[in-house]
Design a protein around this motif. Structure first.
Motif, PDB file in Angstrom:
ATOM      1  N   TYR A 181       0.853  -1.188   0.000  1.00  0.00           N
ATOM      2  CA  TYR A 181       0.000   0.000   0.000  1.00  0.00           C
ATOM      3  C   TYR A 181       0.888   1.236   0.000  1.00  0.00           C
ATOM      4  N   ILE A 182       1.032   1.822  -1.175  1.00  0.00           N
ATOM      5  CA  ILE A 182       1.912   2.970  -1.350  1.00  0.00           C
ATOM      6  C   ILE A 182       1.282   3.922  -2.358  1.00  0.00           C
ATOM      7  N   VAL A 183       1.547   5.188  -2.198  1.00  0.00           N
ATOM      8  CA  VAL A 183       1.013   6.202  -3.113  1.00  0.00           C
ATOM      9  C   VAL A 183       1.920   6.282  -4.333  1.00  0.00           C
ATOM     10  N   THR A 184       1.307   6.309  -5.506  1.00  0.00           N
ATOM     11  CA  THR A 184       2.061   6.393  -6.757  1.00  0.00           C
ATOM     12  C   THR A 184       1.617   7.620  -7.551  1.00  0.00           C
ATOM     13  N   PRO A 185       2.473   8.120  -8.442  1.00  0.00           N
ATOM     14  CA  PRO A 185       2.074   9.262  -9.276  1.00  0.00           C
ATOM     15  C   PRO A 185       0.800   8.949 -10.066  1.00  0.00           C
ATOM     16  N   ILE A 186      -0.048   9.963 -10.224  1.00  0.00           N
ATOM     17  CA  ILE A 186      -1.306   9.752 -10.933  1.00  0.00           C
ATOM     18  C   ILE A 186      -1.076   9.702 -12.441  1.00  0.00           C
ATOM     19  N   LYS A 187      -2.004   9.078 -13.142  1.00  0.00           N
ATOM     20  CA  LYS A 187      -1.988   9.090 -14.602  1.00  0.00           C
ATOM     21  C   LYS A 187      -2.566  10.428 -15.046  1.00  0.00           C
ATOM     22  N   MET A 188      -1.882  11.052 -15.998  1.00  0.00           N
ATOM     23  CA  MET A 188      -2.284  12.379 -16.457  1.00  0.00           C
ATOM     24  C   MET A 188      -2.256  12.434 -17.977  1.00  0.00           C
ATOM     25  N   VAL A 199       3.156  14.559  -9.555  1.00  0.00           N
ATOM     26  CA  VAL A 199       1.798  14.763  -9.049  1.00  0.00           C
ATOM     27  C   VAL A 199       1.295  13.447  -8.463  1.00  0.00           C
ATOM     28  N   TYR A 200       0.865  13.520  -7.211  1.00  0.00           N
ATOM     29  CA  TYR A 200       0.307  12.378  -6.487  1.00  0.00           C
ATOM     30  C   TYR A 200      -1.138  12.674  -6.110  1.00  0.00           C
ATOM     31  N   PRO A 201      -1.935  11.641  -5.834  1.00  0.00           N
ATOM     32  CA  PRO A 201      -3.266  11.915  -5.286  1.00  0.00           C
ATOM     33  C   PRO A 201      -3.114  12.503  -3.880  1.00  0.00           C
ATOM     34  N   PHE A 202      -4.042  13.343  -3.490  1.00  0.00           N
ATOM     35  CA  PHE A 202      -4.054  13.877  -2.127  1.00  0.00           C
ATOM     36  C   PHE A 202      -4.674  12.826  -1.227  1.00  0.00           C
TER      37      PHE A 202
END
Length: 115
Positions: free
Chosen positions: A65-72, A87-90
């Motif tokens: 469970y880790i935060v990853t950069p968002i798809k843009m 850019v990551y999700p908040f």
């Protein structure tokens, strides 16, 4: 670099100059396609930033469970001037206060990553 320029590079509209939410590094809370995001400075040069993004995605794909950069609609991360941004999700949650519970949870996460 001006914070509005950083956001615009990621196609994020900024009506006024955003202020960093973190006193030690540029970290901006913004909105992208109706979602809350964080735009922050990351590893440089770009090759290191991209490697970090690949590594966090690898961890996520393998159950960490880790935060990853968002798809843009644009590259994420990007090199802007002499810095790199991502850019990551908040993530809504509690601020880190180094309680025993938070320290234990951090240790568990590191254990999973190292495993």
């Amino acid at each position: 670099m001006q914070s509005t320029k950083v956001l615009e590079q990621f196609q994020i509209a900024a009506e006024k100059e955003p202020k960093s939410i973190y006193p030690f590094s540029p970290v901006y809370h913004a909105s992208y396609k109706g979602e809350e995001v964080i735009v922050k400075k990351t590893q440089k040069p770009l090759e290191r930033a991209e490697a970090l993004a690949r590594y966090t995605r690898f961890l996520q794909e393998n159950g960490i469970y880790i935060v990853t950069p968002i798809k843009m609609n644009t590259n994420n991360p990007q090199e802007l001037g002499d810095a790199c941004y991502v850019v990551y999700p908040f993530i809504h949650g509690k601020a880190y206060t180094a309680t025993h519970t938070q320290i234990y949870a951090s240790g568990c996460l590191l254990g999973h990553i190292h495993a």
